[in-house]
Design an enzyme around this catalytic site. Sequence first.
Site, PDB file in Angstrom:
ATOM      1  N   GLY A 194       0.808  -1.203   0.057  1.00 35.14           N
ATOM      2  CA  GLY A 194      -0.030   0.099   0.133  1.00 35.14           C
ATOM      3  C   GLY A 194       0.768   1.284  -0.153  1.00 35.14           C
ATOM      4  O   GLY A 194       2.081   1.127  -0.296  1.00 35.14           O
ATOM      5  N   ASN A 195       0.228   2.360   0.249  1.00 38.26           N
ATOM      6  CA  ASN A 195       0.730   3.746   0.469  1.00 38.26           C
ATOM      7  C   ASN A 195       0.353   4.666   1.495  1.00 38.26           C
ATOM      8  O   ASN A 195      -0.629   4.123   1.896  1.00 38.26           O
ATOM      9  CB  ASN A 195       1.044   4.292  -0.971  1.00 38.26           C
ATOM     10  CG  ASN A 195      -0.420   4.682  -1.512  1.00 38.26           C
ATOM     11  OD1 ASN A 195      -0.942   5.660  -0.701  1.00 38.26           O
ATOM     12  ND2 ASN A 195      -0.886   4.271  -2.558  1.00 38.26           N
TER      13      ASN A 195
END
Length: 388
Positions: A194-195
């Site tokens: 993810g980020n």
Amino acid sequence: MARVLVGVTGGIAAYKACELVRLLVRAGHEVVPLLTPGAERFVAAETFRALARSRAGAEPFPHLERADLLVVAPCSANTLAKLAAGLADNLVTETALAHAGLTLVAPTMNPRMWAHPATQANARVLRERGVEFAGPEEGDTAEGERGVGRMAEPEELLRRCALLLEGRTRLSGRRVLVTAGGTREPLDAVRFVGNRSSGRMGVALAAEAARRGGRVTLLAANLQVPAPADVELVETPTAADLERETLAHAPAADLVLMAAAVADYRPAHARSDKRPKDGAAWTVELEPTTDVLRALAEQPADGRVTVGFAAETGPGGAARAREKLEQKALDLIVVNDVSRADVGFDSPENEVVLIGRDRERAVARAPKEQIAAAVLDEAVRLLEERRG
Ligand SMILES: Cc1cc2nc3c(=O)[nH]c(=O)nc-3n(C[C@H](O)[C@H](O)[C@H](O)COP(=O)(O)O)c2cc1C
């Protein structure tokens, strides 16, 4: 000066409508308060008449009078349903049916009443008919519950009225597509790549576009902040979901704001179960995802304005963003430096540069709500240039 009809319905917040009437009168408008019998259980018609400085019985048929704006605040679930169905069984609903001008409603109710599919369907019908919404907002209700259902404050309603009356809600009737948050690409049944995007910037843009009268669809990728109440919400947790929904919704949109942080790479092989912990190294092959902006650029744009966001680090960011503007056929690109800890990802504030084809503008550090307003000012200008 405008002629404003203020419809008041039955709820505790009816007393706040007194303040709205007072503010509208002070702003120089001619105000005609209209109460449902339900509202009169909470507040006296006499109070409103005094605040509006109108004589009792001055207008025997106020619902047939021309008016620039009808504001229904608070708007009960009951009245919202009647407005959607076109009923005309009291002064407020009769007025709404006969009124040809702008309408602003401020739904106010218990959060469960607001969340009910019947109420949501009624709100949708009214939005599609061009009715503007203010709130409801999140907070504590009079009965001590917390959730979305509070009436927007009178000052906010006054601001919305002013915008509507000045014709400055220049997104009125326009369809706006906003992407927000950060996608998560599964590695296995529980893990993902993810980020750090929280979705705050995209949510602020969606809220501001809705405040300006836009019909907003928000594609939400794992938001860490609550979505605005008055937008259509579509969950798009992965890059593939976001790509599919963007391409599906964009053809109908006048304005597309791509604020989500979409993964550039995803695991080539996601396991459907949970990989057991076994002490061995886990080598993951990442494959590129589709570039959504590029895919969008290949669609016929038909006057649509597309705004991209570039999270850059360090010097040279603006030059790279200008290249992206060209390559992806964007109308505007919003550049922020994500190497800074005080703004950008996860932060309530941001500092950006807006790069368009004909001009650039630096927006100083400010809460993301103000940055959203600056982005929309620019996007609306482009939209008006293009569509007139
Ligand atoms: C103390 C009290 C508070 C209420 N508050 C609300 C409210 O905030 N929102 C709402 O939709 N209904 C509320 N209701 C219910 C409405 O008054 C009721 O649905 C009524 O029929 C609304 O009529 P009207 O829409 O014609 O004004 C409340 C009822 C009571 C007794």
